[in-house]
Design a protein around this motif. Sequence first.
Motif, short mmCIF file in Angstrom:
data_model
loop_
_atom_site.label_atom_id
_atom_site.label_comp_id
_atom_site.label_asym_id
_atom_site.label_seq_id
_atom_site.Cartn_x
_atom_site.Cartn_y
_atom_site.Cartn_z
N SER A 40 0.85 -1.79 0.32
CA SER A 40 -0.07 0.05 0.30
C SER A 40 0.74 1.40 0.27
CB SER A 40 -0.80 0.27 0.87
OG SER A 40 -0.08 0.27 2.48
N ARG A 57 -6.82 13.40 -5.79
CA ARG A 57 -5.25 13.54 -4.68
C ARG A 57 -5.18 14.87 -4.73
NH1 ARG A 57 -1.88 9.81 -4.26
NH2 ARG A 57 0.09 10.07 -3.32
N ILE A 73 -8.83 9.18 3.97
CA ILE A 73 -8.00 8.38 3.33
C ILE A 73 -9.15 7.45 2.48
CG2 ILE A 73 -6.45 6.88 2.63
CD1 ILE A 73 -4.65 7.66 3.84
N PHE A 123 -7.99 6.04 -1.43
CA PHE A 123 -7.34 5.57 -1.91
C PHE A 123 -6.67 4.43 -0.66
CE2 PHE A 123 -7.22 10.06 -3.54
CZ PHE A 123 -6.47 10.06 -3.99
N SER A 124 -5.23 3.55 -1.42
CA SER A 124 -5.06 2.69 -0.77
C SER A 124 -4.39 3.67 0.60
CB SER A 124 -4.02 2.07 -1.88
OG SER A 124 -3.21 0.87 -0.89
N ARG A 140 -4.67 1.40 -4.92
CA ARG A 140 -4.16 1.05 -5.44
C ARG A 140 -2.81 2.03 -6.99
NH1 ARG A 140 -0.92 -3.69 -2.06
NH2 ARG A 140 -1.73 -3.79 0.08
N LYS A 148 -5.22 4.38 -8.05
CA LYS A 148 -5.45 5.55 -7.97
C LYS A 148 -4.28 6.14 -7.29
CE LYS A 148 -9.00 8.46 -6.10
NZ LYS A 148 -9.78 8.15 -5.86
N ASP A 149 -3.84 5.57 -6.63
CA ASP A 149 -2.79 6.40 -6.08
C ASP A 149 -1.45 6.60 -6.60
OD1 ASP A 149 -1.43 7.71 -3.09
OD2 ASP A 149 -0.64 5.72 -3.23
N HIS A 150 -1.27 5.91 -7.26
CA HIS A 150 0.21 6.18 -8.43
C HIS A 150 -0.06 7.08 -9.44
CE1 HIS A 150 3.16 3.36 -11.30
NE2 HIS A 150 3.45 4.97 -11.05
N HIS A 178 -0.06 9.99 -7.96
CA HIS A 178 0.59 11.10 -7.77
C HIS A 178 1.54 11.48 -8.78
CE1 HIS A 178 5.10 11.27 -5.73
NE2 HIS A 178 5.03 11.04 -6.42
N GLU A 201 3.44 15.06 0.38
CA GLU A 201 3.38 13.86 -0.28
C GLU A 201 4.25 13.63 1.07
OE1 GLU A 201 2.54 11.54 -1.93
OE2 GLU A 201 1.27 13.00 -2.93
N ARG A 216 1.33 6.67 6.79
CA ARG A 216 1.42 5.23 5.79
C ARG A 216 2.67 4.58 6.37
NH1 ARG A 216 0.22 6.43 -0.20
NH2 ARG A 216 -2.13 6.75 -0.66
#
Length: 159
Positions: free
Chosen positions: A25, A49, A78, A83-84, A96, A98-100, A103, A124, A131
């Motif tokens: 994650s 984001r 979150i 998001f993860s 994950r 979506k997070d990638h 970003h 960030e 996390r």
Amino acid sequence: MQFSRANWKRLRLTGDQRNVCYPHSLQFYLEPPSESISLIEFESLAIDRVKLLKAVENLGVSYVKGAEPYQSKLESEIRRLKFSFRENLENEYEPRRKDHISHFILRLAYCQSEDLRRWFIQQEMDLLRFRFSILPKDKIQNFLKDSHLHFEAVSIVLY
């Protein structure tokens, strides 16, 4: 030349293949995403984001970072934005992903000025810190190993 939607193929991963893309994650975002996404999804990911990073900023001002109220409110934010954030949850591929992707979208958007860059990096870092703090100990070791960071655990010495 003619393009039809019927010929477009979207990458679909199943089972273990999904885990290969995003085994944790937590990410260091070393590789940019390589898939094609629609403009609508691009916009949606960017907006989500920004909302997440604004929440990180606002909670960091309102609460002591790392304290229980900060942790619980950030976790709920979150979760709300999908998001993860936790290991061992089922169906973690989409959060994950979506997070990638999101970003990297904001990395591009916030490189325009030094102030924007500084703000983006700070939020960030706070998100990464959160996390990392909620990872179970065994997952921390796996993450460090998979990220090619070699550290030995230090034992606690009491005098």
